[in-house]
Structures are given as C-alpha cells and as structure tokens.
Design a protein around this motif. Structure first.
Motif, mmCIF file in Angstrom:
data_model
loop_
_atom_site.group_PDB
_atom_site.id
_atom_site.type_symbol
_atom_site.label_atom_id
_atom_site.label_comp_id
_atom_site.label_asym_id
_atom_site.label_seq_id
_atom_site.Cartn_x
_atom_site.Cartn_y
_atom_site.Cartn_z
ATOM 1 N N ILE A 59 0.600 -1.564 -0.443
ATOM 2 C CA ILE A 59 -0.127 -0.209 0.296
ATOM 3 C C ILE A 59 1.111 1.447 -0.162
ATOM 4 O O ILE A 59 1.726 1.256 0.814
ATOM 5 C CB ILE A 59 -0.965 0.073 0.707
ATOM 6 C CG1 ILE A 59 -2.008 -1.077 1.505
ATOM 7 C CG2 ILE A 59 -2.470 1.136 1.426
ATOM 8 C CD1 ILE A 59 -2.298 -1.929 2.245
ATOM 9 N N SER A 60 -0.014 1.884 -0.764
ATOM 10 C CA SER A 60 1.788 3.231 -1.438
ATOM 11 C C SER A 60 1.651 4.362 0.257
ATOM 12 O O SER A 60 2.946 5.332 0.312
ATOM 13 C CB SER A 60 1.378 4.372 -2.454
ATOM 14 O OG SER A 60 -0.123 4.425 -2.009
ATOM 15 N N ARG A 61 0.619 4.054 1.501
ATOM 16 C CA ARG A 61 0.811 4.990 2.934
ATOM 17 C C ARG A 61 0.297 3.935 3.477
ATOM 18 O O ARG A 61 -0.789 3.687 3.270
ATOM 19 C CB ARG A 61 0.378 6.271 1.945
ATOM 20 C CG ARG A 61 -1.302 6.481 1.796
ATOM 21 C CD ARG A 61 -1.798 8.033 1.617
ATOM 22 N NE ARG A 61 -2.810 8.150 1.152
ATOM 23 C CZ ARG A 61 -3.682 8.093 1.486
ATOM 24 N NH1 ARG A 61 -4.150 8.549 3.642
ATOM 25 N NH2 ARG A 61 -4.999 8.357 1.863
ATOM 26 N N GLU A 62 0.628 4.617 4.381
ATOM 27 C CA GLU A 62 -0.170 2.807 5.396
ATOM 28 C C GLU A 62 -0.505 3.620 7.360
ATOM 29 O O GLU A 62 -1.384 3.323 7.773
ATOM 30 C CB GLU A 62 1.234 2.017 5.878
ATOM 31 C CG GLU A 62 1.869 1.437 4.984
ATOM 32 C CD GLU A 62 0.521 -0.449 5.526
ATOM 33 O OE1 GLU A 62 -0.559 0.400 5.479
ATOM 34 O OE2 GLU A 62 1.339 -1.089 4.237
ATOM 35 N N SER A 63 -0.832 4.845 6.962
ATOM 36 C CA SER A 63 -0.867 5.937 7.729
ATOM 37 C C SER A 63 -1.658 7.018 7.578
ATOM 38 O O SER A 63 -1.421 7.720 6.176
ATOM 39 C CB SER A 63 -0.034 6.177 8.924
ATOM 40 O OG SER A 63 1.548 6.592 8.463
ATOM 41 N N ASP A 64 -1.145 7.878 8.176
ATOM 42 C CA ASP A 64 -1.956 9.569 8.046
ATOM 43 C C ASP A 64 -0.652 10.486 7.781
ATOM 44 O O ASP A 64 -0.743 11.853 7.506
ATOM 45 C CB ASP A 64 -2.475 10.161 9.141
ATOM 46 C CG ASP A 64 -3.361 9.499 9.379
ATOM 47 O OD1 ASP A 64 -4.408 9.431 8.433
ATOM 48 O OD2 ASP A 64 -4.873 9.741 10.457
ATOM 49 N N ARG A 65 0.299 9.750 7.908
ATOM 50 C CA ARG A 65 1.850 11.295 6.972
ATOM 51 C C ARG A 65 1.652 10.676 5.632
ATOM 52 O O ARG A 65 0.967 9.863 4.809
ATOM 53 C CB ARG A 65 3.150 9.552 7.383
ATOM 54 C CG ARG A 65 4.435 10.935 7.303
ATOM 55 C CD ARG A 65 5.110 9.707 7.734
ATOM 56 N NE ARG A 65 5.602 8.551 6.041
ATOM 57 C CZ ARG A 65 6.064 9.053 5.057
ATOM 58 N NH1 ARG A 65 6.218 9.854 4.895
ATOM 59 N NH2 ARG A 65 6.279 7.909 4.470
ATOM 60 N N ALA A 66 1.228 12.229 5.616
ATOM 61 C CA ALA A 66 1.829 12.543 4.281
ATOM 62 C C ALA A 66 3.024 11.777 3.352
ATOM 63 O O ALA A 66 3.925 12.035 3.962
ATOM 64 C CB ALA A 66 1.627 13.915 4.030
ATOM 65 N N VAL A 67 2.490 11.054 1.789
ATOM 66 C CA VAL A 67 3.149 10.483 0.957
ATOM 67 C C VAL A 67 3.217 11.224 -0.002
ATOM 68 O O VAL A 67 2.061 11.196 -1.046
ATOM 69 C CB VAL A 67 3.025 9.246 1.198
ATOM 70 C CG1 VAL A 67 4.031 8.607 0.619
ATOM 71 C CG2 VAL A 67 3.052 8.458 2.456
#
Length: 228
Positions: A59-67
C-alpha cells in the motif's frame, strides 16, 4: 479467478489516493475526506487479494503521514511492482443539496477507470488493457459504469469498454500516477462520493469482496506471464 502457479505472487501496489501534502481529496456526503476512504479501502482490498496467495501487495501509504506521489511511484519501481492501481472516489458536478453540512447528489452514480496514453506505445497498450479488464470485471460483478457526462474535456470515453476513460487534461495537469510509472497503472474511481446510496454500499464487506475479486481477476487477465 485464474490463479498463477503455486509460489508465484504477482507484485501489485495499491495506491491509497490523495494523502499527499495539502491534498486531502474530496469531501463525501458524510463529510469524510477522500484520503480516509481510500486508505481504509486499500487496506481491505490488499488483505483480500493477499489471502488468495496470488498476489504480494504493498500500500502506497500506511498511515496519516503525507506521502508524495513521486515517492510512491519510485518505491513501486524499486520494489519491482508489476502494476500500480490507484484507488479514489469521485465527485461529479455540483451538490444538489447539503445534509448536516455535507454535500449530497444522486445524479452521477457509478465507477470509472482512468488511464494515460502518454509515453512509450507498448506501455500505453498495457495500461489500456488493464483499464479495460478492470472495468469489464467490475461490470460483470454488478458495479455500475459511469457514463461520463461530467468528464467532457477532461477525459475521453473508451470506444470498447464502458466506464473506461483516457486522461485529456491539459498536459501540465494530467494525472501523475497514470503517466509516470514504468509498470501498467490505472486509477479507479470506485463510486460517486456525494451519493449516499453508493457511499453506504462501499461500507459493506460484500462490496469490498466483489471489488477485490474483480480487480484480482483483471490483474491476472492482463499481467504478462512469468517466465518458466
């Protein structure tokens, strides 16, 4: 779903759309940010596809962190992903009304699959094949293809498969994750986020089951066979 030989897991990136810097996406009829929906959906679909044994998912992002999108594509290429599928929800036209401060419209239901014909012809052909396969499998599963009335000047409808559209924005505004990856990439607008009927449907595990099965079948339909 036609499964590959045992021990072969096709590498696929599920991109949870939006969630980049200052890019939260649309606001649904429940006042939910698109980036929250796509992350939840990507996790659920990844779990279902991995359970078949046919896929290795990231998955390209796993949290609320901006990617940032460039980071997502670079990581997919470094990993050796065979396909990049970006999940989104759509907002079409203007809201008909607001309920509890949230925008609502029932006028434009359905899914769409977007792709880019920019770049090397062989890669472009593989993108189109994947886009058509995803839309065809979704339609077979009972998902409604969007007709495209609000896409005029932005996306051009495919002459072969309903629900498929090629990016026709001005060149500087075209979708990065469709034109940049070196592996086949598509963007799936799963539903109209202002339509309460469609939003409720995407809360149901059976909808996620059906979508994951359709997506998995489409990937196996179109990914190039592994060398023996």
């Amino acid at each position: 779903m036609r499964l590959p030989a045992p021990g072969i897991a096709r590498r696929v990136v599920l991109d949870a759309g939006h969630g980049a810097s200052n890019n939260h996406g649309n606001t649904s009829c429940r006042c939910e940010a698109e980036e929250s929906f796509t992350l939840t959906a990507a996790r659920a679909v990844a779990d279902r596809l991995e359970s078949t044994g046919a896929f290795a998912l990231r998955i390209s992002r796993e949290s609320d962190r901006a990617v940032e999108y460039r980071e997502r594509v670079e990581e997919a290429e470094t990993w050796g992903a065979e396909a990049f599928v970006s999940l989104h929800s759509d907002v079409r036209g203007q809201p008909e009304r607001h309920v509890g401060g949230c925008p609502v419209s029932n006028l434009s239901p359905g899914f769409s699959v977007l792709w880019s014909d920019e770049g090397e012809p062989a890669l472009s052909a593989r993108r189109l094949a994947l886009a058509r396969a995803v839309a065809a499998r979704m339609e077979e599963a009972g998902f409604l293809p969007y007709g495209g009335a609000e896409y005029t000047g932005l996306y051009e409808p495919d002459p072969v498969q309903r629900g498929v559209f090629v990016d026709r924005h001005e060149p500087t505004k075209r979708i990065f994750v469709l034109r940049q990856p070196t592996m086949p990439s598509v963007l799936v607008e799963t539903h109209h986020a202002l339509d309460p009927r469609e939003v409720a449907r995407w809360d149901e595990p059976s909808t996620l089951d059906a979508f994951a099965a359709a997506l998995g079948a489409a990937l196996l339909d179109t990914l190039e066979p592994e060398a023996p």
